[in-house]
Scaffold this active site. Structure first.
Site, PDB file in Angstrom:
ATOM      1  CE  LYS A  98      -4.474  -1.593   1.629  1.00 24.71           C
ATOM      2  NZ  LYS A  98      -5.581  -1.401   2.590  1.00 24.71           N
ATOM      3  CE  LYS A 111      -9.079 -13.021  -3.265  1.00 25.95           C
ATOM      4  NZ  LYS A 111      -8.656 -12.627  -1.927  1.00 25.95           N
ATOM      5  CE  LYS A 124     -12.917  -4.729  -2.153  1.00 26.80           C
ATOM      6  NZ  LYS A 124     -13.750  -4.760  -0.970  1.00 26.80           N
TER       7      LYS A 124
END
Ligand code: TRP
Length: 346
Positions: free
Chosen positions: A129, A211, A214
């Site tokens: 992040k 995977k 979103k």
């Protein structure tokens, strides 16, 4: 990691024993995918009788990256509404919003003081992040795992259902709890990660080796629970398969395997049954059929979601009830912790 079969006859705790506590948190994002649905939420509905489950909309965690206030507010309602629409009964589960229970922030601070700079620096999510938000590497992003530990430990949770990407956060939570217990005596239950055996891992439609996510920049990679029917069908029509033409489940056929898993989850059919059903038919037919069953399966969820979103007062009532219940339980742990560390109680 505990491996428990998640089905309707999931092992209930023996009658007299209190139910095991399950806690999970979800960031308020309206964009949950069929991967979240099939891999997690749908299974959670089978746990609601045998376990004491708490599901928290973690808006404190969400602000570790910059949010547009109106969007964050709307998504908080949406996330709660999705859970209910997917079948989580607010009378059987504690559904609540993190910022409504101040004990999370309070225990989060306290645990910061029992967590080492070095161990937080090693968290892969923090590294990822910070790389993605290089202009906003804030202290909250760094201490994200201690707040998450607080979420879990406040409720003395036994089991925490999370995906692979959160395993490291469960580990550090266990370390922090063990450290605190070591200094002050038994205070926190040491939680276990919880991987559903039957929860299928759904892969990206655009790259079936990854995977479904979103946050995929390619919208064709994921199907959101709230995607309209035509969008769902279009995304399945474009799904990546292979140069073979036969619908069968086999090594190396990641795209087809993934579509078969999705079809199987929505219809209850086995891989063999699906192979027979599509014997002699091409991928085009198959993809269309998968799109149809997914759209059909999501129709009632979306209808319920839309109804709920029109009734903010009802959602707020659920939030209020959830918060009261969570608050009472969280306070119990927090006072115990405060006493142990030597805070004066008045
Ligand atoms: N970090 C989790 C995620 O991004 C969300 C989360 C916050 C969570 N607190 C939690 C998950 C406590 C499980 C338990 O997916």
């Amino acid at each position: 990691m505990e491996n428990i079969e998640m089905n309707s006859n999931a092992p209930a705790a023996a009658k007299e024993e209190p139910k095991k506590v399950i806690f999970s948190g979800v960031q308020p994002s309206g964009l949950l995918t069929i991967g979240n649905y099939l891999g997690a939420i749908k299974n959670w509905t089978t746990l609601q009788d045998a376990y004491d489950c708490l599901y928290c909309v973690v808006n404190l965690h969400a602000i570790t990256v910059r949010q547009i206030p109106a969007d964050l507010r709307r998504r908080t309602y949406e996330t709660l509404a999705i859970y209910i629409a997917c079948g989580l009964d607010p009378d059987k589960n504690t559904l609540f919003v993190q910022s409504h229970v101040p004990a999370h922030a309070e225990l989060g601070w306290l645990l910061d003081c029992y967590t080492m700079f070095g161990e937080l620096s090693r968290m892969t999510q923090f590294k990822d992040k910070s790389a993605k938000n290089a202009d906003n590497v804030n202290a909250g992003l760094f201490t994200y795992p201690t707040l998450m530990a607080a979420d879990i430990l406040l409720y003395q949770a036994d089991l925490v259902p999370v995906g692979q990407d959160q395993q490291q956060h469960i580990e550090i939570c266990r370390d922090i709890a063990g450290r605190f217990n070591g200094i002050y005596g038994n205070t926190f239950k040491i939680p276990e990660g919880f991987m559903p055996k039957t929860g299928t891992k759904i892969m990206s439609l655009a790259d079936p080796t990854k995977k479904m996510s979103k946050s995929d920049s390619n919208e064709n990679g994921y199907v959101a629970i709230l995607d309209p029917r035509d969008v769902i069908i279009r995304k399945f029509k474009r799904a990546v398969t292979d140069s073979d033409t036969v619908v069968r489940y086999a090594e190396g056929k990641d795209g087809v395997n993934n579509l078969m898993n999705i079809y199987s989850c929505f219809t209850g059919k086995t891989h063999e049954e699906i192979e027979r059903e599509f014997d002699g038919r091409g991928y085009g037919d198959f993809k269309m059929a998968v799109g149809e069953v997914v759209a059909d399966g999501l129709t009632p969820v979306q209808a319920r979601f839309n109804e709920l979103m029109k009734d903010k007062a009802y959602l707020e009532e659920i939030m209020r009830r959830g918060a009261e219940n969570a608050q009472r339980r969280a306070r119990r742990t927090l006072s115990k912790v405060y006493r142990k560390v030597g805070f004066v109680e008045i």
